[in-house]
Design a protein around this motif. Structure first.
Motif, short mmCIF file in Angstrom:
data_model
loop_
_atom_site.label_atom_id
_atom_site.label_comp_id
_atom_site.label_asym_id
_atom_site.label_seq_id
_atom_site.Cartn_x
_atom_site.Cartn_y
_atom_site.Cartn_z
N ASP A 1 14.73 76.00 133.40
CA ASP A 1 15.76 75.80 132.35
C ASP A 1 15.94 77.16 131.50
O ASP A 1 17.03 77.24 130.75
CB ASP A 1 15.18 74.71 131.79
N GLU B 1 15.68 67.45 142.00
CA GLU B 1 15.30 67.98 140.65
C GLU B 1 16.10 69.39 140.21
O GLU B 1 16.74 69.33 139.08
CB GLU B 1 13.94 68.19 140.50
N TYR B 2 16.29 70.05 141.26
CA TYR B 2 17.22 71.13 140.94
C TYR B 2 18.62 70.89 140.74
O TYR B 2 19.34 71.31 140.13
CB TYR B 2 17.12 72.26 141.89
N ASP C 1 5.66 74.64 142.64
CA ASP C 1 7.00 75.01 142.68
C ASP C 1 7.47 75.74 141.10
O ASP C 1 7.48 75.17 140.27
CB ASP C 1 7.98 73.89 142.80
N ARG D 1 20.34 70.44 137.63
CA ARG D 1 20.80 71.52 136.83
C ARG D 1 21.95 72.37 137.36
O ARG D 1 22.45 72.73 136.52
CB ARG D 1 19.55 72.26 136.90
N PRO E 1 10.66 73.57 131.58
CA PRO E 1 10.42 74.15 133.15
C PRO E 1 11.14 75.70 133.01
O PRO E 1 11.97 75.82 132.25
CB PRO E 1 11.37 73.28 133.88
N LEU F 1 9.90 74.95 138.35
CA LEU F 1 9.48 73.53 137.56
C LEU F 1 8.21 73.72 136.73
O LEU F 1 7.98 72.50 135.87
CB LEU F 1 9.72 72.31 138.45
N ASN G 1 11.81 69.99 146.21
CA ASN G 1 12.36 69.41 144.93
C ASN G 1 13.81 69.60 144.59
O ASN G 1 14.49 69.79 143.47
CB ASN G 1 11.67 69.95 143.67
#
Length: 193
Positions: free
Chosen positions: A33, A56-57, A20, A60, A30, A23, A53
């Protein structure tokens, strides 16, 4: 001008071994970011298109969506087709679309697009061009034109460049190529920046 951003993070990362890309670490952080840090001062809202994921996103941005089932695995246009039905995105005057793997985006990206869009009010789509190459995956578009991605994809066409040309998009010149450097392979992570 109400400008929103859409970060495309739904790719399969084939050239990076299926990782991915958003990330993947670049300079201990990452890639996504770096992109968010560059965009946050320039836009009112950030959405992320991701197909894995998602939790995880979601750390943000609260505005995450995956490609609709009928568009999955059809590349970045799948995200644009899905975004065409997103009410939050529809509320923007302009939508900045960028990939998740361009960690050095310029701080004047939106300002330059805005300046050109005001000079050419009848144009609904713009993309980046440097002295080296056009970057069709960095675009500034009116959200209303997203609806046209659906018939375009149904017709068998799949490229961002083709769709942008269909929209009579204009290029916006940026003097530096290195700010649009993208990390697509493990080697790129050790790249020129």
């Amino acid at each position: 001008m109400k400008t929103f951003a859409l970060i495309l993070a739904g790719g399969q990362g084939e050239r990076m071994g299926g990782t991915d890309k958003g990330l993947v670490l670049w300079r201990d952080k990452p890639l996504i970011d770096h992109v968010i840090e560059a965009l946050r001062p320039q836009v009112k809202h950030i959405a992320i298109s991701a197909n894995r994921n998602l939790e995880e996103y979601a750390r943000r941005s609260a505005h995450i969506f995956a490609d609709s089932r009928q568009w999955q695995h059809l590349g970045p246009l799948a995200a644009l087709c899905t975004a065409a039905n997103d009410l939050q995105i529809a509320a923007a005057d302009w939508l900045l679309v960028v990939p998740c793997n361009m960690p050095a985006l310029p701080s004047d990206l939106v300002a330059k697009f805005e300046t050109v869009s005001k000079r050419t009010p009848l144009c609904n789509a713009f993309y980046v061009e440097t002295p080296v190459t056009p970057h069709y995956n960095v675009m500034y578009i009116r959200p209303q034109i997203l609806q046209s991605t659906v018939p375009y994809l149904y017709s068998g066409m799949k490229t961002l460049s083709g769709w942008l040309h269909q929209q009579r998009a204009r290029s916006v010149h940026f003097g530096s190529e290195h700010v649009f450097f993208s990390c697509n392979t493990q080697e790129d992570l050790r790249g020129p920046l």
